[in-house]
Write a protein that holds these residues in place. Structure first.
Motif, short mmCIF file in Angstrom:
data_model
loop_
_atom_site.label_atom_id
_atom_site.label_comp_id
_atom_site.label_asym_id
_atom_site.label_seq_id
_atom_site.Cartn_x
_atom_site.Cartn_y
_atom_site.Cartn_z
N THR A 245 47.95 24.99 52.87
CA THR A 245 47.04 24.24 52.02
C THR A 245 46.77 25.03 50.76
N THR A 246 46.14 24.36 49.77
CA THR A 246 45.85 25.02 48.49
C THR A 246 44.72 26.02 48.59
N ARG A 247 44.07 26.12 49.72
CA ARG A 247 43.01 27.11 49.89
C ARG A 247 43.55 28.51 50.14
N GLU A 248 44.87 28.63 50.34
CA GLU A 248 45.48 29.92 50.70
C GLU A 248 46.06 30.64 49.47
N TYR A 249 45.49 30.38 48.27
CA TYR A 249 46.00 31.05 47.07
C TYR A 249 45.61 32.53 47.09
N TYR A 250 46.42 33.35 46.44
CA TYR A 250 46.11 34.80 46.31
C TYR A 250 45.27 35.04 45.06
N THR A 251 45.71 34.53 43.92
CA THR A 251 44.96 34.61 42.68
C THR A 251 45.28 33.37 41.86
N PHE A 252 44.50 33.08 40.83
CA PHE A 252 44.72 31.89 40.04
C PHE A 252 44.24 32.12 38.61
N MET A 253 44.72 31.21 37.71
CA MET A 253 44.27 31.16 36.32
C MET A 253 44.12 29.69 35.95
N TRP A 254 43.09 29.39 35.14
CA TRP A 254 42.90 28.00 34.71
C TRP A 254 44.04 27.61 33.78
N ALA A 255 44.59 26.43 34.00
CA ALA A 255 45.70 25.95 33.17
C ALA A 255 45.16 25.51 31.81
N PRO A 256 45.75 25.99 30.70
CA PRO A 256 45.27 25.57 29.37
C PRO A 256 45.55 24.09 29.14
N PHE A 257 44.57 23.42 28.54
CA PHE A 257 44.72 21.99 28.29
C PHE A 257 45.59 21.80 27.05
N PRO A 258 46.64 20.98 27.11
CA PRO A 258 47.54 20.81 25.95
C PRO A 258 46.79 20.23 24.76
N SER A 259 47.09 20.78 23.59
CA SER A 259 46.45 20.28 22.37
C SER A 259 47.08 18.97 21.91
N ASP A 260 48.40 18.87 22.01
CA ASP A 260 49.12 17.66 21.59
C ASP A 260 49.70 17.01 22.84
N LEU A 261 49.09 15.94 23.28
CA LEU A 261 49.49 15.30 24.54
C LEU A 261 49.73 13.83 24.29
N SER A 262 50.94 13.37 24.64
CA SER A 262 51.28 11.95 24.58
C SER A 262 51.85 11.53 25.93
N GLY A 263 51.87 10.25 26.18
CA GLY A 263 52.23 9.77 27.51
C GLY A 263 53.66 10.05 27.92
N ASP A 264 54.61 9.97 26.96
CA ASP A 264 56.04 10.09 27.32
C ASP A 264 56.64 11.41 26.89
N SER A 265 55.84 12.37 26.47
CA SER A 265 56.38 13.65 25.97
C SER A 265 56.34 14.70 27.07
#
Length: 508
Positions: A65-85
């Protein structure tokens, strides 16, 4: 594990419900060196919508399960985001929070609902142990490597084509799944509509049953009234007729209500049969959906394997291209060194030709000098013999002079004050003033000293030495002009010729 105040969103969702192809991890190494930061590169496909609480974690291989992570980092939110890119992203993990053992780990992209949307190939944290090896290859091996590179490029191209085909199949399957889901939603809407109609029918049936029960109650009350009216028949005959007519009407209405109830019962049975058919159709659609999901999961797993194989092939191709480039540079370097060596060899040959000519000249000079040396040695021997003869003659004259001096010392006219050692007779002989006609021996000695030339003259430099120089010193002086070669038996008198000869030996 990494302990932070803001924990990432996790869930107990198992691997069967995860979609590993929506985020693709790129440039994942086979191992990372401990003690340094690492950068994770990944690609967001058009099938995922990134959100603020998405995160990237490092999981040990074998996680459930996803509770068994060792370490993590927040994913950066894309600045330029389109539906088909397609969006390329990267994130850096600090060395302090990374694992310290040599187990296998992998990157996983988890959305804010705790569902895994992408996973990388496994890697390790360990030091590099491979030694640098200098590989020397021949032209045949280079051609073989180029042929292997061509085969690998062809295989890579075929794999890319198969990957594109699989992606198209995946898109078609996803489109079929989307259509099936839409059809399922339509069927669910129809089922809900039918259930709503069924409920309304049940409510109408209940209302009809209530009306029927009220009508029966009314009929019972009417029958009671009819019994009472029968008892009061004589008094209320007119009322009885009206009551009979009303009773007939009620009977007709009762029959009509029975028929209506029967019809509604039949309609209800038809509705139930249709509902059963819809349920069966719903179960068939659910089974088809499960089959499509299983096929999609199998396809996605195969896609992940193919992607990992393609990544491995790309890395191998990069390594082969890098090795080919290194081999080409080494070959160019060796060609340049070979050219320089050829130029140096040509120069050496020219120098050798010049040195051979110089050596021939020196040998010729040496031969001439040897002849001159032989002539000078012969002259030296002649002069030595002359010197020996003159020394013998001088010795005889000195002995005669000593005898004359002894004879003079024994004569009565010789004064005892004039007596001198025999070795200094020529310097302290009696002067001419003591004799009436002078000293004839003294005159003859002076004439001898003036007329007899010195034989101690160097035959090489023509330096003249005095008579008090011993034979040993004279021979050392003459020997100093004669130079012996330390490499051969040649003898030289000229210092410059001797130095040139020794230099030729040093070149050999």
């Amino acid at each position: 594990m990494d302990e932070t105040l803001d924990e990432p969103p996790t869930s107990a969702v198992f691997l069967d419900n995860c979609h590993f192809s929506q985020v693709i991890f790129n440039n994942v190494e086979k191992f990372y060196v401990p003690g340094g930061d690492i950068t994770c590169y990944y690609t967001l496909t058009q099938h995922i919508t990134p959100r603020r609480k998405d995160w990237v974690g490092i999981f040990r291989v074998g996680w459930k399960t996803t509770r068994e992570y060792y370490t993590f980092m927040w994913a950066p939110f894309p600045s330029d985001l389109s539906g088909d890119s397609v969006v390329q992203q990267q994130i850096q993990f600090r060395a302090y929070y990374l694992p310290k053992d040599d187990e296998y780990y992998q990157f996983c992209y988890v959305d804010e609902e705790g569902v895994v949307r992408g996973a990388s190939v496994p890697f390790q944290f360990r030091a590099e142990t491979e030694d640098d090896i200098l590989v020397v290859t021949t032209q045949g091996e280079v051609e073989e490597i180029e042929q292997q590179n061509k085969d690998l490029l062809k295989e890579n191209k075929e794999l890319k084509e198969s990957c594109l085909c699989l992606q198209k199949q995946n898109l078609s399957l996803q489109e079929e799944l989307r259509l099936a889901q839409e059809k399922m939603k339509e069927l669910e809407g129809e089922v809900c509509f039918l259930q709503t109609g069924n409920l309304e029918l049940r409510r109408a049936q209940e209302l009809q049953a209530g009306e029927m029960s009220s009508a029966q109650m009314n009929l019972a009350s009417i029958r009671e009234q009819n019994i009472k009216l029968g008892k009061e028949n004589q008094e209320l005959q007119k009322g009885l007729e009206s009551l009979r007519s009303s009773c007939d009407k009620l009977k007709l209405e009762g029959n009509f209500l029975k028929e209506e109830n029967k019809r509604l019962t039949e309609q209800n049975g038809c509705r139930e049969r249709e509902l059963q058919q819809f349920k069966e159709h719903n179960q068939e659609v659910s089974s088809e959906k499960e089959q499509l999901e299983s096929r999609l999961k199998t396809t996605l797993d195969h896609m992940d394997q193919l992607q990992s194989q393609v990544l491995d092939r790309e890395k191998e191709m990069e390594n082969l291209v890098r090795m080919d480039h290194d081999k080409t540079e080494q070959l160019e370097h060796l060609k340049e060194e070979n050219r320089q060596l050829r130029v140096t060899l040509a120069e050496r040959k020219e120098q050798e030709v010049k040195l051979e000519q110089c050596l021939e000249d020196l040998k010729h000079q040496n031969h001439n000098l040897a002849k001159e040396l032989e002539e000078k040695n012969h002259l030296f021997q002649i002069l030595q013999r002359k010197k020996d003869e003159i020394e013998e003659k001088n010795l005889r004259l000195k002995q005669e002079n000593n005898e004359l001096l002894m004879h003079l010392s024994e004569s009565p006219g010789y004064s005892a004050r004039v007596a001198v050692p025999s070795a200094q007779v020529p310097a302290q002989s009696p002067g001419s003033e003591d004799l009436l006609f002078g000293n004839p021996y003294n005159k003859s000695l002076e004439t001898y000293d003036v007329n007899v030339p010195s034989v101690k003259k160097c035959p090489l430099c023509e330096e003249v030495f005095s008579d008090d120089i011993g034979p040993r010193q004279y021979e050392d002086h003459v020997q100093s002009h004669i130079l012996d070669c330390p490499y051969c038996d040649e003898i030289f008198e000229d210092k410059q010729v001797y130095d040139d000869h020794v230099y030729c030996h040093s070149l050999e």
